[in-house]
Design a protein around this motif. Structure first.
Motif, mmCIF file in Angstrom:
data_model
loop_
_atom_site.group_PDB
_atom_site.id
_atom_site.type_symbol
_atom_site.label_atom_id
_atom_site.label_comp_id
_atom_site.label_asym_id
_atom_site.label_seq_id
_atom_site.Cartn_x
_atom_site.Cartn_y
_atom_site.Cartn_z
ATOM 1 N N VAL A 7 0.858 -1.186 0.000
ATOM 2 C CA VAL A 7 0.000 0.000 0.000
ATOM 3 C C VAL A 7 0.895 1.236 0.000
ATOM 4 C CG1 VAL A 7 -1.844 1.268 1.161
ATOM 5 C CG2 VAL A 7 -1.742 -1.242 1.350
ATOM 6 N N ILE A 8 0.670 2.139 -0.942
ATOM 7 C CA ILE A 8 1.435 3.387 -0.969
ATOM 8 C C ILE A 8 0.498 4.584 -0.828
ATOM 9 C CG2 ILE A 8 3.365 2.496 -2.319
ATOM 10 C CD1 ILE A 8 2.133 3.863 -4.793
ATOM 11 N N ASP A 9 1.017 5.635 -0.193
ATOM 12 C CA ASP A 9 0.267 6.881 -0.060
ATOM 13 C C ASP A 9 1.260 8.017 0.111
ATOM 14 O OD1 ASP A 9 -2.374 8.268 0.294
ATOM 15 O OD2 ASP A 9 -1.433 8.849 2.170
ATOM 16 N N SER A 10 0.767 9.248 -0.096
ATOM 17 C CA SER A 10 1.623 10.412 0.071
ATOM 18 C C SER A 10 1.886 10.716 1.541
ATOM 19 C CB SER A 10 0.973 11.638 -0.589
ATOM 20 O OG SER A 10 -0.266 11.925 0.031
ATOM 21 N N MET A 56 8.179 5.048 -4.699
ATOM 22 C CA MET A 56 7.505 4.252 -3.680
ATOM 23 C C MET A 56 7.226 2.835 -4.175
ATOM 24 S SD MET A 56 4.852 6.682 -1.579
ATOM 25 C CE MET A 56 3.882 7.240 -2.992
ATOM 26 N N VAL A 57 6.780 2.733 -5.409
ATOM 27 C CA VAL A 57 6.486 1.417 -5.986
ATOM 28 C C VAL A 57 7.734 0.542 -6.010
ATOM 29 C CG1 VAL A 57 5.839 0.222 -8.112
ATOM 30 C CG2 VAL A 57 4.531 2.220 -7.356
ATOM 31 N N GLU A 58 8.838 1.106 -6.443
ATOM 32 C CA GLU A 58 10.079 0.317 -6.517
ATOM 33 C C GLU A 58 10.532 -0.139 -5.130
ATOM 34 O OE1 GLU A 58 12.507 3.053 -8.636
ATOM 35 O OE2 GLU A 58 11.550 2.617 -10.572
ATOM 36 N N PHE A 59 10.314 0.689 -4.120
ATOM 37 C CA PHE A 59 10.636 0.301 -2.745
ATOM 38 C C PHE A 59 9.825 -0.926 -2.340
ATOM 39 C CE2 PHE A 59 9.813 0.392 1.796
ATOM 40 C CZ PHE A 59 11.072 0.623 2.346
ATOM 41 N N VAL A 69 -1.729 -1.505 -3.903
ATOM 42 C CA VAL A 69 -2.863 -0.606 -3.723
ATOM 43 C C VAL A 69 -2.333 0.826 -3.685
ATOM 44 C CG1 VAL A 69 -4.818 0.021 -2.271
ATOM 45 C CG2 VAL A 69 -4.081 -2.376 -2.399
ATOM 46 N N VAL A 70 -2.747 1.624 -4.654
ATOM 47 C CA VAL A 70 -2.358 3.036 -4.693
ATOM 48 C C VAL A 70 -3.425 3.793 -3.909
ATOM 49 C CG1 VAL A 70 -1.751 4.998 -6.144
ATOM 50 C CG2 VAL A 70 -1.323 2.671 -6.954
ATOM 51 N N ALA A 71 -3.145 4.049 -2.629
ATOM 52 C CA ALA A 71 -4.145 4.614 -1.722
ATOM 53 C C ALA A 71 -4.160 6.132 -1.742
ATOM 54 C CB ALA A 71 -3.891 4.117 -0.302
ATOM 55 N N CYS A 72 -3.486 6.723 -2.691
ATOM 56 C CA CYS A 72 -3.445 8.178 -2.853
ATOM 57 C C CYS A 72 -4.240 8.531 -4.102
ATOM 58 C CB CYS A 72 -1.997 8.648 -2.987
ATOM 59 S SG CYS A 72 -1.793 10.387 -3.419
ATOM 60 N N ASN A 73 -5.258 9.381 -3.951
ATOM 61 C CA ASN A 73 -6.086 9.749 -5.102
ATOM 62 C C ASN A 73 -5.289 10.483 -6.168
ATOM 63 O OD1 ASN A 73 -9.327 9.449 -4.572
ATOM 64 N ND2 ASN A 73 -8.176 9.607 -2.666
ATOM 65 N N THR A 74 -4.388 11.372 -5.746
ATOM 66 C CA THR A 74 -3.594 12.125 -6.714
ATOM 67 C C THR A 74 -2.694 11.191 -7.514
ATOM 68 O OG1 THR A 74 -3.594 14.020 -5.211
ATOM 69 C CG2 THR A 74 -2.009 14.063 -7.003
ATOM 70 N N LEU A 80 -2.069 5.495 -12.459
ATOM 71 C CA LEU A 80 -2.671 4.151 -12.417
ATOM 72 C C LEU A 80 -2.528 3.406 -13.735
ATOM 73 C CD1 LEU A 80 -4.259 2.144 -10.654
ATOM 74 C CD2 LEU A 80 -6.349 3.099 -11.649
ATOM 75 N N ASP A 81 -2.865 4.052 -14.851
ATOM 76 C CA ASP A 81 -2.795 3.360 -16.152
ATOM 77 C C ASP A 81 -1.371 2.904 -16.454
ATOM 78 O OD1 ASP A 81 -5.493 3.725 -16.487
ATOM 79 O OD2 ASP A 81 -5.302 5.479 -17.792
ATOM 80 N N GLN A 82 -0.405 3.770 -16.192
ATOM 81 C CA GLN A 82 0.992 3.420 -16.452
ATOM 82 C C GLN A 82 1.451 2.272 -15.568
ATOM 83 O OE1 GLN A 82 4.148 6.110 -15.085
ATOM 84 N NE2 GLN A 82 4.965 6.126 -17.179
ATOM 85 N N LEU A 83 1.099 2.306 -14.306
ATOM 86 C CA LEU A 83 1.480 1.235 -13.386
ATOM 87 C C LEU A 83 0.886 -0.090 -13.830
ATOM 88 C CD1 LEU A 83 1.026 3.087 -9.967
ATOM 89 C CD2 LEU A 83 3.197 2.409 -11.000
#
Length: 268
Positions: A7-10, A56-59, A69-74, A80-83
């Motif tokens: 799970v990542i967030d800002s 963050m994703v690479e970490f 889970v990309v828990a950050c709306n921004t 999202l599409d690229q990921l």
């Protein structure tokens, strides 16, 4: 499958999603990363948001996660599409689940959305809502003062009420909306105050519950659920001040958590 959910967030806002994941998937282990040092993401340029999200994703990929889970709306709006195109694991964002939940709840199909500057400027929520039902009327509003306030630990009281009231007044004046999407995962931490300002007739929607349900469905379909018997050991990382993160996390998650500081990202 004995791999963690990433799970990542800002910052601390994604804890609202983590809480739902822990409730709905009690055997699964989570690894959470909040980039509190560089929060908020909302006012940043698109290129910077994409760069920070990938760091963050690479970490988390180094932690052998089985779903992201990309828990950050921004971050969801811009990456999202690229990921999804580039990662070998499922990637879930928070915008589509939040939009679906709002449509289920709304009676008059007049929906408000509040979020960061980046999320509102992206028009991700109006697009998601109107792709499902083109007759929906959407009023969206950026609330840039909310995230810094939450990250500083101010979640209630006179100061929080004043900021929320002043920020939401333009939307409150449009009293025809019956549903309000909290289009930032920090905002549920201010939910009671937002409800007080908007009035009981407005349904407040946060995407955590619906996002966790989608994660559960996808992992079940792809046979990624953990089927053993255990008490999971969750890991929480922050790039910023541990004390503030811990105090908010312990309140929101209602349990002590293991915070592993010094997440090694490329900090510019």
């Amino acid at each position: 499958m004995d791999q963690p959910i990433g799970v990542i967030d800002s910052g601390v806002g994604g804890l609202t999603v983590a809480s739902e994941l822990m409730r709905q998937l009690p055997k699964e282990e989570l690894i959470y990363l909040g980039d509190t040092l560089r929060c908020p993401y909302g006012p940043r340029p698109k290129e910077e948001i994409i760069q920070y999200t990938w760091e963050m994703v690479e970490f988390l990929l180094r932690k052998n996660i089985k779903i992201l889970v990309v828990a950050c709306n921004t971050a969801t709006a811009f990456t999202l599409d690229q990921l999804r195109q580039e990662l070998p694991i499922p990637v879930i964002g928070v915008i589509q689940p939040g939009a679906r939940s709002a449509i289920k709840m709304s009676q008059n199909m007049r929906i408000g959305v509040i979020g960061t500057e980046g999320t509102i400027q992206s028009k991700a929520y109006p697009k998601a809502l109107q792709n499902i039902n083109s007759s929906i009327r959407v009023n969206d509003l950026a609330c840039p003062r909310f995230v810094p306030m939450v990250e500083s630990g101010v979640l209630s009281g006179p100061e929080a009420y004043k900021v929320v009231y002043e920020s939401l007044k333009p939307l409150k004046d449009k009293n025809h909306i019956d549903t309000l999407i909290l289009g930032c995962t920090h905002y549920p931490l201010l939910r009671d105050t937002i409800q007080e300002v908007m009035g009981e007739h407005v349904q407040i929607i946060s995407s955590g519950e619906e996002t966790a349900r989608e994660v559960s469905t996808i992992m079940g379909y792809q046979k990624k659920l953990y089927n053993g018997d255990r008490v999971p050991h969750h890991q929480f990382y922050t790039t910023g001040r541990v004390e503030v993160f811990r105090s908010i996390a312990n309140i929101w998650l209602d349990q002590p958590i293991d915070i592993l500081e010094n997440a090694k990202l490329t900090i510019n």
